[in-house]
Design an enzyme around this catalytic site. Sequence first.
Site, PDB file in Angstrom:
ATOM      1  N   HIS A  78       0.798  -1.226   0.000  1.00  0.00           N
ATOM      2  CA  HIS A  78       0.000   0.000   0.000  1.00  0.00           C
ATOM      3  C   HIS A  78       0.831   1.275   0.000  1.00  0.00           C
ATOM      4  O   HIS A  78       0.249   2.371   0.025  1.00  0.00           O
ATOM      5  CB  HIS A  78      -0.935  -0.001   1.210  1.00  0.00           C
ATOM      6  CG  HIS A  78      -1.892  -1.151   1.230  1.00  0.00           C
ATOM      7  ND1 HIS A  78      -2.938  -1.270   0.348  1.00  0.00           N
ATOM      8  CD2 HIS A  78      -1.936  -2.250   2.039  1.00  0.00           C
ATOM      9  CE1 HIS A  78      -3.613  -2.384   0.614  1.00  0.00           C
ATOM     10  NE2 HIS A  78      -3.031  -2.995   1.626  1.00  0.00           N
ATOM     11  N   CYS A 112      -5.861  -9.090   5.679  1.00  0.00           N
ATOM     12  CA  CYS A 112      -4.636  -8.834   4.914  1.00  0.00           C
ATOM     13  C   CYS A 112      -3.436  -9.536   5.546  1.00  0.00           C
ATOM     14  O   CYS A 112      -2.567 -10.057   4.838  1.00  0.00           O
ATOM     15  CB  CYS A 112      -4.367  -7.334   4.819  1.00  0.00           C
ATOM     16  SG  CYS A 112      -5.362  -6.480   3.585  1.00  0.00           S
ATOM     17  N   CYS A 175     -30.398   0.453  22.333  1.00  0.00           N
ATOM     18  CA  CYS A 175     -29.479   1.555  22.037  1.00  0.00           C
ATOM     19  C   CYS A 175     -30.273   2.844  21.817  1.00  0.00           C
ATOM     20  O   CYS A 175     -29.886   3.921  22.264  1.00  0.00           O
ATOM     21  CB  CYS A 175     -28.645   1.252  20.793  1.00  0.00           C
ATOM     22  SG  CYS A 175     -27.762  -0.316  20.814  1.00  0.00           S
ATOM     23  N   CYS A 178     -31.525   5.362  24.727  1.00  0.00           N
ATOM     24  CA  CYS A 178     -30.663   6.448  25.183  1.00  0.00           C
ATOM     25  C   CYS A 178     -30.299   7.395  24.053  1.00  0.00           C
ATOM     26  O   CYS A 178     -30.466   8.611  24.163  1.00  0.00           O
ATOM     27  CB  CYS A 178     -29.381   5.878  25.798  1.00  0.00           C
ATOM     28  SG  CYS A 178     -29.591   5.107  27.418  1.00  0.00           S
ATOM     29  N   HIS A 179     -29.798   6.834  22.945  1.00  0.00           N
ATOM     30  CA  HIS A 179     -29.113   7.652  21.943  1.00  0.00           C
ATOM     31  C   HIS A 179     -30.040   8.288  20.920  1.00  0.00           C
ATOM     32  O   HIS A 179     -29.644   9.239  20.233  1.00  0.00           O
ATOM     33  CB  HIS A 179     -28.046   6.821  21.248  1.00  0.00           C
ATOM     34  CG  HIS A 179     -27.013   6.306  22.193  1.00  0.00           C
ATOM     35  ND1 HIS A 179     -26.135   7.135  22.855  1.00  0.00           N
ATOM     36  CD2 HIS A 179     -26.733   5.042  22.625  1.00  0.00           C
ATOM     37  CE1 HIS A 179     -25.345   6.412  23.628  1.00  0.00           C
ATOM     38  NE2 HIS A 179     -25.688   5.149  23.514  1.00  0.00           N
ATOM     39  N   CYS A 220     -21.808  -1.129  26.597  1.00  0.00           N
ATOM     40  CA  CYS A 220     -23.208  -0.705  26.696  1.00  0.00           C
ATOM     41  C   CYS A 220     -24.116  -1.897  26.962  1.00  0.00           C
ATOM     42  O   CYS A 220     -25.074  -1.809  27.737  1.00  0.00           O
ATOM     43  CB  CYS A 220     -23.635   0.007  25.420  1.00  0.00           C
ATOM     44  SG  CYS A 220     -23.064   1.711  25.289  1.00  0.00           S
TER      45      CYS A 220
END
Length: 259
Positions: A78, A112, A175, A178-179, A220
């Site tokens: 790369h 890889c 999730c 809360c978010h 979480c």
Amino acid sequence: MRALGGLVGIIAGVVCGIAIAAGMEDVEKRSGFDFMTPQTQALQADDMSNPGMLWVLQGEQLWQQAQGRADVACSGCHDDARQTMRGVAARYPAFDAATGRPIDLAGRINSCRAERQQAEPLAPESDALLALTAYVTHQSRGMPITPATDARLAPFRDNGRRLFQSRIGQLELSCASCHDDNWGKRLGGSVIPQAHPTGYPLYRLEWQTVGSLQRRLRNCMIGVRAEPFEFGAAELVDLELHLTERARGLLVETPAVRP
């Protein structure tokens, strides 16, 4: 036990005692950076002070080191990551034809290693894997998150959305509880963010080290008293796929700093 009881009370107060906010499609996207104290923001903004940069520098060294039976370095394929990796992390997770499902950036690095370097995969949350992932992602800092539009990702993204919205654990919280519903409010002294993965791997002050998004998702799950998925689980990658779609257009910050 008293600590757990306190956590239950805090979460119950957040979920039950606060008016439900509008859906995320109706509000402006905001990075977790916006909810931090000025002191923590300054720590992230200064590369000389940002502790996450130590992992980036380690990743730069690993990028140049030949590995495995093939005795080849990442740079052997790369070249200069500052050029060839620019914008790459902003498009992950991506579809992996070999497995027929999405793969995250850490998974691609390990792929890889196995296929090109003929080396053993790096362990989840190992310094080496976090360092290489942070280094590659750092090359996209300041660029907008642009999730892949490959149609083959659709069912996995949908599953990630389902997981994000599903109530789990003894506390029966999702999730989204809360978010989506209560972002901007406080839980245990910290502001609840919108859950946009703009800075991973990031340095978390609570951890005193760099960690991956998968580590945060598992934390979480443990917090709502659910059995966490194993590192590398398909469900965690699907969740990341959904989260990056939610964060589309926000800027990559890696390595971010969070409380």
